[in-house]
Design an enzyme around this catalytic site. Sequence first.
Site, PDB file in Angstrom:
ATOM      1  N   HIS A   1      31.773  -1.472 -20.428  1.00  0.00           N
ATOM      2  CA  HIS A   1      31.313  -0.897 -21.697  1.00  0.00           C
ATOM      3  C   HIS A   1      31.681   0.585 -21.848  1.00  0.00           C
ATOM      4  CE1 HIS A   1      28.987  -4.570 -22.147  1.00  0.00           C
ATOM      5  NE2 HIS A   1      28.539  -4.164 -23.323  1.00  0.00           N
TER       6      HIS A   1
ATOM      7  N   ARG B   1      35.599  -4.861 -28.603  1.00  0.00           N
ATOM      8  CA  ARG B   1      36.117  -3.509 -28.395  1.00  0.00           C
ATOM      9  C   ARG B   1      37.646  -3.520 -28.352  1.00  0.00           C
ATOM     10  NH1 ARG B   1      35.551   1.955 -28.984  1.00  0.00           N
ATOM     11  NH2 ARG B   1      36.289   3.097 -27.136  1.00  0.00           N
TER      12      ARG B   1
ATOM     13  N   GLU C   1       0.841  -1.195   0.000  1.00  0.00           N
ATOM     14  CA  GLU C   1       0.000   0.000   0.000  1.00  0.00           C
ATOM     15  C   GLU C   1       0.877   1.246   0.000  1.00  0.00           C
ATOM     16  OE1 GLU C   1      -2.836  -0.195   3.174  1.00  0.00           O
ATOM     17  OE2 GLU C   1      -3.805  -2.001   2.364  1.00  0.00           O
TER      18      GLU C   1
ATOM     19  N   GLU D   1       9.397  -7.632  -3.438  1.00  0.00           N
ATOM     20  CA  GLU D   1       9.139  -8.896  -2.734  1.00  0.00           C
ATOM     21  C   GLU D   1      10.035  -9.053  -1.500  1.00  0.00           C
ATOM     22  OE1 GLU D   1       8.052 -12.450  -4.703  1.00  0.00           O
ATOM     23  OE2 GLU D   1       7.597 -11.457  -6.587  1.00  0.00           O
TER      24      GLU D   1
ATOM     25  N   SER E   1      16.204  -5.852   0.954  1.00  0.00           N
ATOM     26  CA  SER E   1      17.390  -6.534   1.483  1.00  0.00           C
ATOM     27  C   SER E   1      17.402  -6.499   3.010  1.00  0.00           C
ATOM     28  CB  SER E   1      18.661  -5.883   0.934  1.00  0.00           C
ATOM     29  OG  SER E   1      18.746  -6.055  -0.467  1.00  0.00           O
TER      30      SER E   1
END
Length: 382
Positions: free
Chosen positions: A341, A271, A127, A366, A369
């Site tokens: 990257h 790369r 809620e 859910e 931690s």
Amino acid sequence: MDFRLTDEQAALRESVREFAREVVAPVIAEHYEKHTFPYEVIRQMGKMGLFGLPFDEEHGGMGGDYFALCLALEELARVDSSVAITLEAAVSLGAMPIYRFGTEEQKATWLPRLLSGEALAGFGLTEPGTGSDAAGTQTRAVLDGDEWVINGSKAFITNSGTDITAMVTVTAVTGTNADGSKELSTIIVPTGTPGFTVAPGYSKVGWTASDTHELTFDDCRVPAANLLGARGRGFAQFLRILDEGRIAIAALAVGLAQGCVDESIKYAKERHAFGQPIGANQAIQFKIADMELKAHTARLAYYDAAARMLAGEPFKRQAAIAKLHASTIAVDNAREATQIHGGYGFMNEYPVARFWRDSKILEIGEGTSEVQRMIIARDLGL
């Protein structure tokens, strides 16, 4: 324990892996950028039987188990978490409460469509003012004759507002227990019920191709027969559902973490800098080696939790450990993949940018931690 997959499990994993690469990967970036729901992908997942994996054939399922669902979630999340969380929520939060606690009539009414993927369902627990404190539920349901009258609101509910959403289960205060605590029950509310309003979708950081809404109930009336399970057992029911769901979220997190490894290996080979592939540099090699280490150990954690659950053994602590560890390393791997990257990791054309945006919610949804640590500590007797 032997965590090697059976031939059947390996075949399932391979089929979902192929589906993720060939069907999900080519279209998901556009859905992600446009914040649109991938109905065509969901339909194909339904035809594959993914929504019915952990359910018996008697109710329209595939006759598999919860571990089969976890394998599918891991492979989907290696490519995209929006699709994976749609499946996870549809099964563990949508259909599973009906399967675990519903009457035969409720199962016959809802499960065939939910297990085929023809329809989705949401689980209305969180809620606006109560997140980790689920016992602080403010939504109320009063029995008026042969109807429940529901008033309140729910927040961050997945699969609650799609064109194929059929219903949501809602936790509500239905009275007061003998000790003065709130009596919590769970009630089925079909989509389109007068007084049940689905707000516009949230503008989210990640999971942008999944469906998430706030729900409000204003004198919303449903039949008394829509009570799911025994009156006053709502708290115990959703604790069971969340314990199982944490294993599934751990599997999803492992998939994201492994996807970061996959993309980093690919990029490190392609790369070039200073005359050689960046993967020839030990600094990059060690980063990727550590990422693989984290994904592997997190996978073992959810395998262990799932094995205990399916054996009928206590698994609450192991599920919390798996969810805590897997979500942590998913965030770690997403950060490192983005670093590998370089500037391209900050561009949405590369999957790791999506992984980075999707990873953080895994440490929140859910059970945060912090909640997982509470569960582990309590189970240790502290």
